[in-house]
Write a protein that holds these residues in place. Structure first.
Motif, PDB file in Angstrom:
ATOM      1  N   LEU A 186       0.821  -1.211   0.000  1.00  0.00           N
ATOM      2  CA  LEU A 186       0.000   0.000   0.000  1.00  0.00           C
ATOM      3  C   LEU A 186       0.858   1.266   0.000  1.00  0.00           C
ATOM      4  O   LEU A 186       1.575   1.514  -0.959  1.00  0.00           O
ATOM      5  CB  LEU A 186      -0.995  -0.036   1.161  1.00  0.00           C
ATOM      6  N   LEU A 187       0.869   2.085   1.063  1.00  0.00           N
ATOM      7  CA  LEU A 187       1.602   3.346   1.070  1.00  0.00           C
ATOM      8  C   LEU A 187       3.069   3.180   1.462  1.00  0.00           C
ATOM      9  O   LEU A 187       3.789   4.165   1.614  1.00  0.00           O
ATOM     10  CB  LEU A 187       0.912   4.347   1.997  1.00  0.00           C
ATOM     11  N   PHE A 188       3.500   1.963   1.633  1.00  0.00           N
ATOM     12  CA  PHE A 188       4.908   1.661   1.868  1.00  0.00           C
ATOM     13  C   PHE A 188       5.470   0.941   0.646  1.00  0.00           C
ATOM     14  O   PHE A 188       4.763   0.661  -0.322  1.00  0.00           O
ATOM     15  CB  PHE A 188       5.063   0.756   3.104  1.00  0.00           C
ATOM     16  N   THR A 189       6.747   0.623   0.703  1.00  0.00           N
ATOM     17  CA  THR A 189       7.365  -0.326  -0.212  1.00  0.00           C
ATOM     18  C   THR A 189       7.924  -1.446   0.643  1.00  0.00           C
ATOM     19  O   THR A 189       8.199  -1.260   1.839  1.00  0.00           O
ATOM     20  CB  THR A 189       8.501   0.314  -1.023  1.00  0.00           C
ATOM     21  N   TRP A 190       8.102  -2.610   0.038  1.00  0.00           N
ATOM     22  CA  TRP A 190       8.659  -3.723   0.806  1.00  0.00           C
ATOM     23  C   TRP A 190      10.098  -3.446   1.236  1.00  0.00           C
ATOM     24  O   TRP A 190      10.552  -3.922   2.278  1.00  0.00           O
ATOM     25  CB  TRP A 190       8.563  -5.022   0.013  1.00  0.00           C
ATOM     26  N   GLU A 191      10.810  -2.641   0.441  1.00  0.00           N
ATOM     27  CA  GLU A 191      12.161  -2.269   0.831  1.00  0.00           C
ATOM     28  C   GLU A 191      12.147  -1.446   2.116  1.00  0.00           C
ATOM     29  O   GLU A 191      12.977  -1.656   3.022  1.00  0.00           O
ATOM     30  CB  GLU A 191      12.838  -1.476  -0.296  1.00  0.00           C
ATOM     31  N   GLU A 192      11.203  -0.528   2.216  1.00  0.00           N
ATOM     32  CA  GLU A 192      11.073   0.267   3.440  1.00  0.00           C
ATOM     33  C   GLU A 192      10.714  -0.609   4.637  1.00  0.00           C
ATOM     34  O   GLU A 192      11.291  -0.493   5.724  1.00  0.00           O
ATOM     35  CB  GLU A 192       9.977   1.323   3.266  1.00  0.00           C
ATOM     36  N   LEU A 193       9.744  -1.492   4.416  1.00  0.00           N
ATOM     37  CA  LEU A 193       9.249  -2.303   5.522  1.00  0.00           C
ATOM     38  C   LEU A 193      10.312  -3.262   6.054  1.00  0.00           C
ATOM     39  O   LEU A 193      10.274  -3.639   7.229  1.00  0.00           O
ATOM     40  CB  LEU A 193       8.019  -3.100   5.061  1.00  0.00           C
ATOM     41  N   GLU A 194      11.237  -3.648   5.215  1.00  0.00           N
ATOM     42  CA  GLU A 194      12.272  -4.570   5.636  1.00  0.00           C
ATOM     43  C   GLU A 194      13.550  -3.873   6.107  1.00  0.00           C
ATOM     44  O   GLU A 194      14.526  -4.529   6.461  1.00  0.00           O
ATOM     45  CB  GLU A 194      12.591  -5.541   4.494  1.00  0.00           C
TER      46      GLU A 194
END
Length: 334
Positions: free
Chosen positions: A266-274
């Motif tokens: 959604l409003l994140f990216t998986w790179e950010e979340l990890e």
């Protein structure tokens, strides 16, 4: 993603443990004959023959009775009767059980299989949503859905070291229908290694000014819900879950999703979340203005049932569309 992580996100696995914080749901195990019926596309589109005339859909996609007198005339004018169509399937015991459960849930539900709801087939429903009041309506949505093929045939494709394609058993969850829910109050929560790393508005295809004022309160409510109701109670280390925040500030659990790329960030990216940064400073992200709307994401119906009640996002969208049509008509006439 491991097989056991995906399995924990099946509604029949997590709901019994979290039912006190979720919406009312009744779960039925589906017979293999019904699964075979959903997957069978070799013949005409047939809905099950209802055990009750009151539950029968009047406009079946295919009505065998209409073809009984169908004939083909050859060049020599001799009539050849076409092969008789297959009889409609029937699941009287399952139908009776499901219709009884619908009554206990107030007369209206939306359906969900182990992981997914038939969101892509809502258009075929008479009310253009996932609202169902009978077995026939549920079956129409399930049979018409392409997205449920994932649950039925490809659920484990993204799992490592897994040779199976589908679970051994399938379940149908009947979730109580609430007509006054608003899509902007649904949120996705991201948990990595048992740490909340982010919260995102789920309906990212619209801007809701009211959320900007509520943002600090909503963030606090959701973080508190995770800390008290979810943390260390869901066995996976990394996962996502969806919640709905009611007008009385009570938070309701809607679903669990695996930590993997086919779950929308959604409003994140998986790179950010990890990354490690978000785990130190988790935040709630909302669409802050019209420029932040994400029309490209496949979230036109981001929650499991389509809310078209007065004041909802879809209600406003339809009003705007009607006004634009009237404006164009006036311009053409002038």
């Amino acid at each position: 993603m491991k097989e056991e992580e995906l399995n924990r996100c099946q509604i029949q696995e997590w709901y019994p443990r979290f039912k006190s914080t979720s919406i009312k749901t009744v779960i039925h195990e589906l017979p293999e004959s019904f699964i075979n019926y959903l997957l069978d596309d070799s013949g005409p589109f047939l809905l099950p023959l209802s055990v009750s005339d009151n539950d029968a859909l009047p406009n079946r996609i295919h009505n065998p009775e209409d073809e009984q007198d169908y004939t083909i005339t050859s060049d020599n004018e001799s009539e050849q009767t076409s092969p008789p169509p297959p009889p409609p399937p029937s699941f009287p015991e399952l139908e009776s059980q499901i219709n009884e459960s619908i009554k206990t849930l107030g007369g209206a539900i939306f359906p969900k299989l182990n992981w997914s709801s038939p969101k892509d087939s809502a258009w075929i429903s008479p009310n253009a949503s996932l609202k169902c009041t009978s077995f026939s309506e549920i079956t129409l949505l399930l049979k018409s859905s392409d997205s449920l093929v994932h649950d039925l045939c490809h659920a484990y494709d993204s799992c490592t070291n897994c040779n199976i394609k589908r679970p051994a058993r399938f379940f149908l969850a009947l979730r109580k229908w609430y007509p006054s829910l608003h899509p902007e109050m649904e949120f996705r929560v991201f948990v990595r290694n048992h740490v909340l790393v982010g919260i995102s508005q789920r309906e990212v295809t619209g801007f809701y000014p009211s959320l900007t004022k509520k943002k600090p309160v909503l963030e606090s409510l959701i973080k508190d819900f995770y800390s008290k109701k979810v943390n260390m109670k869901f066995e996976s280390e990394s996962y996502t879950f969806d919640v709905y925040v009611r007008t009385d500030d009570e938070v309701k659990l809607l679903d669990f999703n695996p930590w993997c790329e086919f779950t929308l960030p959604l409003l994140f990216t998986w790179e950010e979340l990890e990354s490690e940064l978000l785990s130190r400073e988790p935040e709630l992200r909302i669409v802050e203005g019209q420029c932040g709307v994400r029309p490209g994401l496949k979230t036109a119906v981001p929650y499991d049932y389509l809310d078209t009640s007065e004041g909802s996002g879809w209600d406003q969208f339809l009003r705007n569309a009607d006004e634009e049509l009237r404006r164009q008509t006036r311009s053409a006439g002038g």
